[in-house]
Write an enzyme that holds these catalytic residues in place. Structure first.
Site, PDB file in Angstrom:
ATOM      1  N   TRP A 186       0.839  -1.213   0.000  1.00  0.00           N
ATOM      2  CA  TRP A 186       0.000   0.000   0.000  1.00  0.00           C
ATOM      3  C   TRP A 186       0.866   1.252   0.000  1.00  0.00           C
ATOM      4  O   TRP A 186       0.491   2.266  -0.601  1.00  0.00           O
ATOM      5  CB  TRP A 186      -0.983  -0.036   1.171  1.00  0.00           C
ATOM      6  CG  TRP A 186      -1.788  -1.296   1.111  1.00  0.00           C
ATOM      7  CD1 TRP A 186      -1.746  -2.353   1.971  1.00  0.00           C
ATOM      8  CD2 TRP A 186      -2.680  -1.679   0.054  1.00  0.00           C
ATOM      9  NE1 TRP A 186      -2.574  -3.361   1.520  1.00  0.00           N
ATOM     10  CE2 TRP A 186      -3.154  -2.981   0.357  1.00  0.00           C
ATOM     11  CE3 TRP A 186      -3.135  -1.053  -1.113  1.00  0.00           C
ATOM     12  CZ2 TRP A 186      -4.060  -3.660  -0.466  1.00  0.00           C
ATOM     13  CZ3 TRP A 186      -4.038  -1.728  -1.933  1.00  0.00           C
ATOM     14  CH2 TRP A 186      -4.483  -3.016  -1.610  1.00  0.00           C
ATOM     15  N   ASP A 215      -1.287   6.674   6.688  1.00  0.00           N
ATOM     16  CA  ASP A 215      -2.346   5.739   6.323  1.00  0.00           C
ATOM     17  C   ASP A 215      -2.465   4.767   7.497  1.00  0.00           C
ATOM     18  O   ASP A 215      -1.598   3.928   7.713  1.00  0.00           O
ATOM     19  CB  ASP A 215      -1.958   5.000   5.036  1.00  0.00           C
ATOM     20  CG  ASP A 215      -2.950   3.901   4.666  1.00  0.00           C
ATOM     21  OD1 ASP A 215      -3.912   3.670   5.420  1.00  0.00           O
ATOM     22  OD2 ASP A 215      -2.744   3.264   3.608  1.00  0.00           O
ATOM     23  N   LYS A 259     -11.516  -2.512   8.360  1.00  0.00           N
ATOM     24  CA  LYS A 259     -10.687  -3.343   9.237  1.00  0.00           C
ATOM     25  C   LYS A 259     -11.143  -3.223  10.685  1.00  0.00           C
ATOM     26  O   LYS A 259     -11.457  -4.205  11.319  1.00  0.00           O
ATOM     27  CB  LYS A 259      -9.216  -2.923   9.172  1.00  0.00           C
ATOM     28  CG  LYS A 259      -8.705  -2.536   7.794  1.00  0.00           C
ATOM     29  CD  LYS A 259      -8.259  -3.708   6.978  1.00  0.00           C
ATOM     30  CE  LYS A 259      -7.567  -3.235   5.708  1.00  0.00           C
ATOM     31  NZ  LYS A 259      -7.217  -4.337   4.835  1.00  0.00           N
TER      32      LYS A 259
END
Length: 355
Positions: free
Chosen positions: A99, A166, A190
Site C-alpha cells: 500500500w 495511512d 478493518k
C-alpha cells in the site's frame, strides 16, 4: 460450528455493530424506514454523522483545529487526495509494503517523491530505521500497519515537516498523538465498519497551500465546509461505524482496546515462536498486533495446504496468507475475541502433534 473470522478486510465486526446495523436496515431510528433508504439530509441521519464525528474526536482525543471527514473511495483514493492537497514540489515517503508502494506511485503524478527508506529487498519483513526525512519536503507519509507483511509502526514519528499517515488497518488500536499529524486516513473495513467509507482526520491549517487547481470532490476543503455532506455520503457504513465507536467507548476506550490487542497478539506470537513447525515472517521488533503473518518451516512446507484445510474444519476462515508472502495470516483486529485466537493456537498445536 462457531466461525473464527481471520479475514484481513472486510473483516470481523463486533456483534454489537452487526446487530444494531441489522436492526437499522429494518427500521432506522423508529422512522419505519430502512437506513438503506433514508435521506442523508433527514434529521435522523444528520444526528448519526454528527455523533460519529464527535466520538472519533473523543476516542482519539483530537485537539482543536482538526476536522473529521467521512469520504468515499477507500484509502486508495487518499493516495491521490493527499498529494493533490499537500504536495507543491516534493514529498517524502517510507516504503514498507504494497500500500505504501501504491501511495508512492500516485504521489509521483504530482511532484518529486523522495523514498527515504525501503524494506523491499527483504520482502518488507521489517520497518526501516535511521533514515533522514528531508526538511524541504512538503510532507512525510508512512503506512502505520502493513496488512500483507505483518509489520507495524506503533509510534508517532518526529518530523520537522507535515506528517501524513495511512492508518487503515490499525486505527483505534493504540493512543495516537494527533497533534503531530496533518492528515490521518483510514479505510473503515478493518477496525470500524463495512467497506464504503473512509475516515480522514485533517488539520485545517494544512490546507490551501498548493498552487494547483484541485477538482471539487478531491479538495478536502469542500468536505470540511459541507460537513462530509457535499454529496450523498455512504450512510450504511457510517451508521455501522457509529455503532463500533459506541462499542469502543463502552469497552473503556483506546487504552483498553490496545491492552486487549497486545494480549491477543502475544498469545499467537508465543505459539509461533515455540513451535517446531511454524515460523513468523516479520522481524520480532516490528511485528504487527493486527495482522500476524507466519509460514511453515522449510521441512514442513508441503503441509501448508493441509493445515489450511484442517483449520477450516475447525471453523477458521480467512487464514491463508497473501499470495506475495504465502503461508498464513491471522488478522486479529479489535473485534476479534481472545477465544478465537486461542482456538487457532489449539488448532496449530493439534496439527503439529499429528505431523
Amino acid at each position: 460450528m462457531k466461525k473464527h473470522n481471520f479475514y484481513a478486510g472486510p473483516s470481523i465486526l463486533s456483534e454489537y455493530t452487526i446487530k444494531n446495523t441489522a436492526d437499522a436496515v429494518t427500521n432506522f431510528a423508529g422512522t419505519g424506514l430502512s437506513i438503506l433508504e433514508i435521506s442523508h439530509r433527514s434529521k435522523e441521519f444528520t444526528a448519526v454523522i454528527e455523533e460519529a464525528n464527535s466520538l472519533v474526536k473523543e476516542l482519539l482525543e483530537i485537539p482543536q483545529g482538526y476536522e473529521v471527514l467521512f469520504l468515499g473511495g477507500g484509502a486508495s483514493m487518499q493516495f491521490c487526495m493527499v498529494p493533490f492537497n499537500l504536495l507543491n514540489k516534493k514529498a517524502a515517503y517510507l516504503e514498507t509494503g504494497t500500500w505504501a508502494v501504491n501511495a508512492i506511485k500516485e504521489a509521483k503524478l504530482f511532484g518529486e517523491v523522495d523514498v527515504v527508506a525501503s524494506s523491499k529487498e527483504a520482502n518488507f519483513s521489517y520497518i526501516p530505521k535511521g533514515y533522514t526525512i528531508p526538511e524541504d519536503a512538503d510532507y512525510f507519509h508512512f503506512t502505520s500497519n502493513n496488512t500483507i507483511y505483518g509489520t507495524e509502526m506503533r509510534y508517532d514519528p518526529d518530523t520537522k515537516i507535515r506528517l501524513v499517515a495511512d492508518m487503515s488497518s490499525d486505527i483505534f488500536s493504540r493512543p495516537v498523538d494527533i497533534s503531530k499529524y496533518d492528515v490521518i486516513y483510514a479505510g473503515a473495513q478493518k477496525n470500524l465498519a463495512p467497506a464504503g467509507v473512509t475516515i480522514v482526520i485533517v488539520r485545517e491549517d494544512a490546507l490551501g497551500h498548493v498552487d494547483r487547481v484541485i477538482p471539487t470532490m478531491l479538495d478536502y476543503r469542500t468536505h470540511v465546509k459541507k460537513g462530509s455532506m457535499f454529496n450523498t455520503p455512504p450512510c450504511l457504513p457510517i451508521y455501522s461505524a457509529l455503532q463500533t465507536l459506541k462499542f469502543y467507548k463502552e469497552l473503556g476506550g483506546i487504552k483498553v482496546l490496545e491492552k486487549m490487542d497486545i494480549e491477543k497478539a502475544a498469545i499467537l506470537y508465543d505459539a509461533i515462536d515455540n513451535s517446531k513447525m511454524f515460523v513468523g515472517t516479520a522481524r520480532p521488533e516490528d511485528r504487527s498486533i493486527m495482522n500476524v503473518c507466519f509460514v511453515m518451516k522449510e521441512e514442513y512446507k508441503e503441509l501448508e495446504p493441509q493445515f489450511n484445510e484442517f483449520a477450516a474444519s475447525q471453523g477458521m476462515v480467512g487464514i491463508k496468507g497473501h499470495r506475495s508472502v504465502g503461508g498464513f495470516r491471522a488478522s486479529i483486529y479489535n473485534a476479534m475475541p481472545k477465544s478465537s485466537v486461542e482456538a487457532l493456537v489449539a488448532a496449530m498445536k493439534e496439527f503439529e502433534k499429528k505431523h
